[in-house]
Each structure stands twice: as C-alpha cells, then as structure tokens.
Design a protein around this motif. Sequence first.
Motif, mmCIF file in Angstrom:
data_model
loop_
_atom_site.group_PDB
_atom_site.id
_atom_site.type_symbol
_atom_site.label_atom_id
_atom_site.label_comp_id
_atom_site.label_asym_id
_atom_site.label_seq_id
_atom_site.Cartn_x
_atom_site.Cartn_y
_atom_site.Cartn_z
ATOM 1 N N MET A 1 59.886 51.012 29.071
ATOM 2 C CA MET A 1 60.670 51.844 28.183
ATOM 3 C C MET A 1 62.042 52.059 28.815
ATOM 4 O O MET A 1 62.149 52.554 29.919
ATOM 5 N N SER A 5 63.701 55.023 24.560
ATOM 6 C CA SER A 5 63.076 54.517 23.334
ATOM 7 C C SER A 5 61.601 54.221 23.601
ATOM 8 O O SER A 5 61.189 53.971 24.730
ATOM 9 N N ILE A 6 60.819 54.254 22.551
ATOM 10 C CA ILE A 6 59.389 54.009 22.661
ATOM 11 C C ILE A 6 59.125 52.567 22.250
ATOM 12 O O ILE A 6 59.720 52.074 21.285
ATOM 13 N N ASN A 7 58.276 51.880 22.971
ATOM 14 C CA ASN A 7 58.022 50.486 22.615
ATOM 15 C C ASN A 7 56.931 50.388 21.551
ATOM 16 O O ASN A 7 56.218 51.349 21.261
ATOM 17 N N MET A 10 53.116 51.153 22.501
ATOM 18 C CA MET A 10 52.775 52.575 22.608
ATOM 19 C C MET A 10 52.748 53.235 21.230
ATOM 20 O O MET A 10 51.909 54.113 20.973
ATOM 21 N N LEU A 14 49.446 55.032 19.789
ATOM 22 C CA LEU A 14 49.435 56.396 19.254
ATOM 23 C C LEU A 14 48.906 56.427 17.829
ATOM 24 O O LEU A 14 48.118 57.304 17.465
ATOM 25 N N LEU A 46 49.346 61.572 25.307
ATOM 26 C CA LEU A 46 50.128 60.346 25.437
ATOM 27 C C LEU A 46 51.488 60.499 24.774
ATOM 28 O O LEU A 46 52.514 60.072 25.320
ATOM 29 N N PHE A 47 51.503 61.132 23.607
ATOM 30 C CA PHE A 47 52.771 61.350 22.908
ATOM 31 C C PHE A 47 53.716 62.224 23.730
ATOM 32 O O PHE A 47 54.910 61.945 23.834
ATOM 33 N N GLN A 49 53.748 62.608 26.981
ATOM 34 C CA GLN A 49 54.224 61.864 28.149
ATOM 35 C C GLN A 49 55.277 60.837 27.757
ATOM 36 O O GLN A 49 56.251 60.612 28.486
ATOM 37 N N LEU A 50 55.113 60.214 26.598
ATOM 38 C CA LEU A 50 56.125 59.266 26.130
ATOM 39 C C LEU A 50 57.416 59.974 25.739
ATOM 40 O O LEU A 50 58.509 59.446 25.919
ATOM 41 N N PRO A 54 61.431 58.049 30.697
ATOM 42 C CA PRO A 54 61.047 57.314 31.905
ATOM 43 C C PRO A 54 60.968 58.242 33.116
ATOM 44 O O PRO A 54 61.533 59.338 33.103
#
Length: 142
Positions: A1, A5-7, A10, A14, A46-47, A49-50, A54
Amino acid sequence: MTGGSINLVMALTLGVLYSVGFYLILQRSLMRIVIGTVIVGHGANLFLQLAGGPPGRPPIINGVPVEEMTDPLPQAMALTAIVITFALSTFLLALAYRSSVLLGHDEVRDDVEDRRIRRLQQRLSEDEDDDSETDDQQEAVR
C-alpha cells in the motif's frame, strides 16, 4: 500500500469478510450468529488497520518529524473493537448455551407478538383494498 490507498486484494478481502459475516448473522442458528459476529469483528479490525495507513515511526514528540509519525487512533480503535467483539461473542455464546439447555436446540424462533402484529397488518391492508374496490365500483356506477 502506497500513498494511503487500499489495494484491490484487501478491498476484496474486506468485502468477503463483511458479506459472509452478515450472511451468517441473518441465519436462525445462534452458533452461526456468533460466528458471523466474530467474522464481522475481524473485518472491522482489518478495516481499521488498513485505514491507519502504512507503518510509520512511533508518535513521540520531538523524536521524529510529524510527517513520519504513524496515527495511533486506528490502533486504539482496533483494540476497542477486539474487546467489544469478544464481549458480544461471549454473551451470544452464553445465550446459545442457555437455549440449547432449555430448548434442546439453538434456533431463534419468531416472536408470537410479531406474528400477531403481522396478521393484524395484513387484515387492515385487506380491508383497505376491499374499501378501495367498493369506492371504485360506486364511482363506476355514477
């Protein structure tokens, strides 16, 4: 990442976690509801943490420049979400155990009062339909 931005992997992970979790929550078995709640909790963690972005340097004042610091708020919210998910799953497991002891199964049944209200609403809507048909017939005669 990169760049906050979120890849795609992921985002799909989610989406799968949330969809499977909500599907299980909508089931009638309390064990499936518990598993769905835990899965949604993992998706929320998870959301969070994303959303934190980074990894960065520890947020210690005068230790590193502000641009290199990591945001501690998503980590604190993830810890809170873990505690809430654990408490809720423990409560639901206690309900499932109590239901299996008293009833012999853990299936969630419809509420008797809900059924009575549903039948009353159906009767009222049928009466309104009958009244509107009678009004239409009377207007056609005129």
